[in-house]
Design an enzyme around this catalytic site. Sequence first.
Site, PDB file in Angstrom:
ATOM      1  N   HIS A 200       0.798  -1.231   0.000  1.00  0.00           N
ATOM      2  CA  HIS A 200       0.000   0.000   0.000  1.00  0.00           C
ATOM      3  C   HIS A 200       0.826   1.274   0.000  1.00  0.00           C
ATOM      4  CE1 HIS A 200       0.781  -0.411   4.341  1.00  0.00           C
ATOM      5  NE2 HIS A 200       0.659   0.893   4.381  1.00  0.00           N
TER       6      HIS A 200
HETATM    7  C1  UD1 Z   1      -2.338   5.425   5.698  1.00  0.00           C
HETATM    8  C2  UD1 Z   1      -1.055   6.011   6.280  1.00  0.00           C
HETATM    9  C3  UD1 Z   1       0.075   5.008   6.153  1.00  0.00           C
HETATM   10  C4  UD1 Z   1      -0.315   3.681   6.758  1.00  0.00           C
HETATM   11  C5  UD1 Z   1      -1.627   3.195   6.172  1.00  0.00           C
HETATM   12  C6  UD1 Z   1      -2.063   1.962   6.906  1.00  0.00           C
HETATM   13  C7  UD1 Z   1      -0.824   8.444   6.096  1.00  0.00           C
HETATM   14  C8  UD1 Z   1      -0.164   9.544   5.361  1.00  0.00           C
HETATM   15  N1  UD1 Z   1      -0.662   7.226   5.591  1.00  0.00           N
HETATM   16  O1  UD1 Z   1      -2.109   5.233   4.311  1.00  0.00           O
HETATM   17  O2  UD1 Z   1       1.215   5.499   6.828  1.00  0.00           O
HETATM   18  O3  UD1 Z   1       0.708   2.752   6.509  1.00  0.00           O
HETATM   19  O4  UD1 Z   1      -2.630   4.206   6.337  1.00  0.00           O
HETATM   20  O5  UD1 Z   1      -2.998   1.221   6.221  1.00  0.00           O
HETATM   21  O6  UD1 Z   1      -1.457   8.676   7.086  1.00  0.00           O
HETATM   22  N2  UD1 Z   1      -9.460   4.235   1.549  1.00  0.00           N
HETATM   23  C9  UD1 Z   1     -10.634   3.522   1.467  1.00  0.00           C
HETATM   24  N3  UD1 Z   1     -11.204   3.093   2.640  1.00  0.00           N
HETATM   25  C10 UD1 Z   1     -10.687   3.366   3.863  1.00  0.00           C
HETATM   26  C11 UD1 Z   1      -9.500   4.101   3.930  1.00  0.00           C
HETATM   27  C12 UD1 Z   1      -8.888   4.535   2.760  1.00  0.00           C
HETATM   28  O7  UD1 Z   1     -11.147   3.253   0.389  1.00  0.00           O
HETATM   29  O8  UD1 Z   1     -11.272   2.952   4.877  1.00  0.00           O
HETATM   30  C13 UD1 Z   1      -8.799   4.658   0.287  1.00  0.00           C
HETATM   31  C14 UD1 Z   1      -9.189   6.051  -0.185  1.00  0.00           C
HETATM   32  O9  UD1 Z   1      -9.241   6.046  -1.571  1.00  0.00           O
HETATM   33  C15 UD1 Z   1      -7.993   6.876   0.251  1.00  0.00           C
HETATM   34  C16 UD1 Z   1      -6.834   5.901   0.145  1.00  0.00           C
HETATM   35  O10 UD1 Z   1      -7.386   4.644   0.483  1.00  0.00           O
HETATM   36  O11 UD1 Z   1      -7.795   8.016  -0.528  1.00  0.00           O
HETATM   37  C17 UD1 Z   1      -5.683   6.228   1.049  1.00  0.00           C
HETATM   38  O12 UD1 Z   1      -6.096   6.356   2.411  1.00  0.00           O
HETATM   39  P1  UD1 Z   1      -5.239   7.251   3.447  1.00  0.00           P
HETATM   40  O13 UD1 Z   1      -5.702   7.052   4.822  1.00  0.00           O
HETATM   41  O14 UD1 Z   1      -5.147   8.656   2.973  1.00  0.00           O
HETATM   42  O15 UD1 Z   1      -3.785   6.667   3.293  1.00  0.00           O
HETATM   43  P2  UD1 Z   1      -3.296   5.149   3.290  1.00  0.00           P
HETATM   44  O16 UD1 Z   1      -2.678   4.886   1.981  1.00  0.00           O
HETATM   45  O17 UD1 Z   1      -4.388   4.271   3.778  1.00  0.00           O
HETATM   46  N1  UDP Z   2      -3.481  -6.125   8.637  1.00  0.00           N
HETATM   47  C1  UDP Z   2      -4.764  -6.680   8.705  1.00  0.00           C
HETATM   48  N2  UDP Z   2      -5.409  -7.025   7.539  1.00  0.00           N
HETATM   49  C2  UDP Z   2      -4.837  -6.859   6.323  1.00  0.00           C
HETATM   50  C3  UDP Z   2      -3.535  -6.290   6.254  1.00  0.00           C
HETATM   51  C4  UDP Z   2      -2.895  -5.916   7.428  1.00  0.00           C
HETATM   52  O1  UDP Z   2      -5.292  -6.857   9.800  1.00  0.00           O
HETATM   53  O2  UDP Z   2      -5.477  -7.210   5.317  1.00  0.00           O
HETATM   54  C5  UDP Z   2      -2.814  -5.725   9.899  1.00  0.00           C
HETATM   55  C6  UDP Z   2      -1.412  -6.249  10.085  1.00  0.00           C
HETATM   56  O3  UDP Z   2      -1.419  -7.522  10.684  1.00  0.00           O
HETATM   57  C7  UDP Z   2      -0.818  -5.191  11.009  1.00  0.00           C
HETATM   58  C8  UDP Z   2      -1.488  -3.907  10.551  1.00  0.00           C
HETATM   59  O4  UDP Z   2      -2.659  -4.308   9.856  1.00  0.00           O
HETATM   60  O5  UDP Z   2      -1.175  -5.446  12.354  1.00  0.00           O
HETATM   61  C9  UDP Z   2      -0.561  -3.169   9.640  1.00  0.00           C
HETATM   62  O6  UDP Z   2      -1.247  -2.159   8.988  1.00  0.00           O
HETATM   63  P1  UDP Z   2      -0.822  -1.575   7.577  1.00  0.00           P
HETATM   64  O7  UDP Z   2       0.019  -2.536   6.847  1.00  0.00           O
HETATM   65  O8  UDP Z   2      -2.070  -1.099   6.955  1.00  0.00           O
HETATM   66  O9  UDP Z   2       0.003  -0.264   7.979  1.00  0.00           O
HETATM   67  P2  UDP Z   2       1.548   0.008   8.321  1.00  0.00           P
HETATM   68  O10 UDP Z   2       1.964  -0.925   9.392  1.00  0.00           O
HETATM   69  O11 UDP Z   2       2.315  -0.144   7.060  1.00  0.00           O
HETATM   70  O12 UDP Z   2       1.544   1.430   8.746  1.00  0.00           O
END
Ligand code: UD1
Ligand code: UDP
Length: 368
Positions: A200
Amino acid sequence: MHIVGARPNFVKAAPVVSALDARGLRQSVVHTGQHYDDRMSAVFFRELGLPRPDVDLEVGSGSHAEQTAALMTGLEREFIERSPGLVVVYGDVNSTLAAGLVAAKLHIPVAHVEAGLRSFDWSMPEEVNRRLTDQLADLCFATSPEAVGHLAAEGVSVDRVHLVGNPMIDTLLARLDRFDTAALRERLELPESYVAATLHRPANVDDPGIVARLVARLHEVADQIDVVMPVHPRGRASLTAAGLAEHPRVHLLEPLGYIDFVALVRGGTAVVTDSGGVQEETTILGVPCLTLRPNTERPITITHGSNRLATDSELPGLVSKILAGEGIDTAALADVPPLWDGKAGERIAAVLADWTSGVSAPGANRGA
Ligand code: UD1
Ligand code: UDP
């Protein structure tokens, strides 16, 4: 007041909330709504025993500026209305920095859980978020010794820093008997051997050219072993457009709940990821982890775990080595990181309990 908003926050906050609860401290949980799909948010509250949030700000998605501004506006309103004695923030997401900024300007003390991690890569939004949050925090809870070193090097006073271990690992160790890979495979009709994948990071999934290259490499992996990938919403459109699903041995899933996801990882022959948390979880589970990034803010998962950085072009070759039973140049659990023992939440709660009883003066150390 705990501020959580994105998937990894929930996994880190659960043991801290529960340890503070055991000590009888009064607490509240604010969900910013940065993540909002059931599978990115509510499922974690159900599975991890987190209390229902006292409020959900429903901030949702947007550009960095839009999202951070909405987070700050919502949090400021909340902080003024509820006057928390301390705000606890987690990790490195936009919700973390927004809460730190708003609290600091309202003179509300801030505790940062997972302080001091550094990728030294300013192109990552998380690096900006974590560095600035650490400067704003009165209490910095570090998960690994090198994080303590980074904070010291940035002039953070030692009195503010506590090496406490890793609350994300508390969550994992407390549920080891619930990760049933066989049951999951049967329920989702998955093959017996597979590589589990999750991607992601913007650097991997936002640019169509990079995504096309990555998908080609994942298909080369799938020529050797099935690939099971719960797809983060960020990469859903780009990975699909690049044809990831168009290989008979690629199995795309919706994001999984925590228990199912860790069961998937635990039973994997290897993991391909760019997630921060997954690098840590594979370290404890001993599953070979190929991290598709040029750097990691969690080097301890390489020196004390089963993690290895990889480029996309290295990926198919590394998977063949794993399948051939050859090493892939990792420490492979020689010894796990210090204090990743399931008690980080309790250590954090102990520091916070002392702190709230006035052992340390609020705000006294900030800006050292
Ligand atoms: C965010 C964090 C990242 C973290 C990740 C964990 C920031 C800058 N980034 O990234 O550090 O590793 O979360 O998963 O805070 N979206 C959905 N449904 C949701 C949430 C998001 O469809 O419930 C989609 C939307 O299109 C959105 C995109 O995902 O624009 C990105 O979501 P966002 O929270 O901005 O950043 P992540 O890439 O999820
Ligand atoms: N995770 C989850 N379901 C998924 C992918 C990840 O429960 O489909 C959990 C994973 O085990 C970990 C956390 O989400 O505990 C990590 O989140 P993510 O990878 O979204 O964010 P990051 O750690 O990179 O910030």
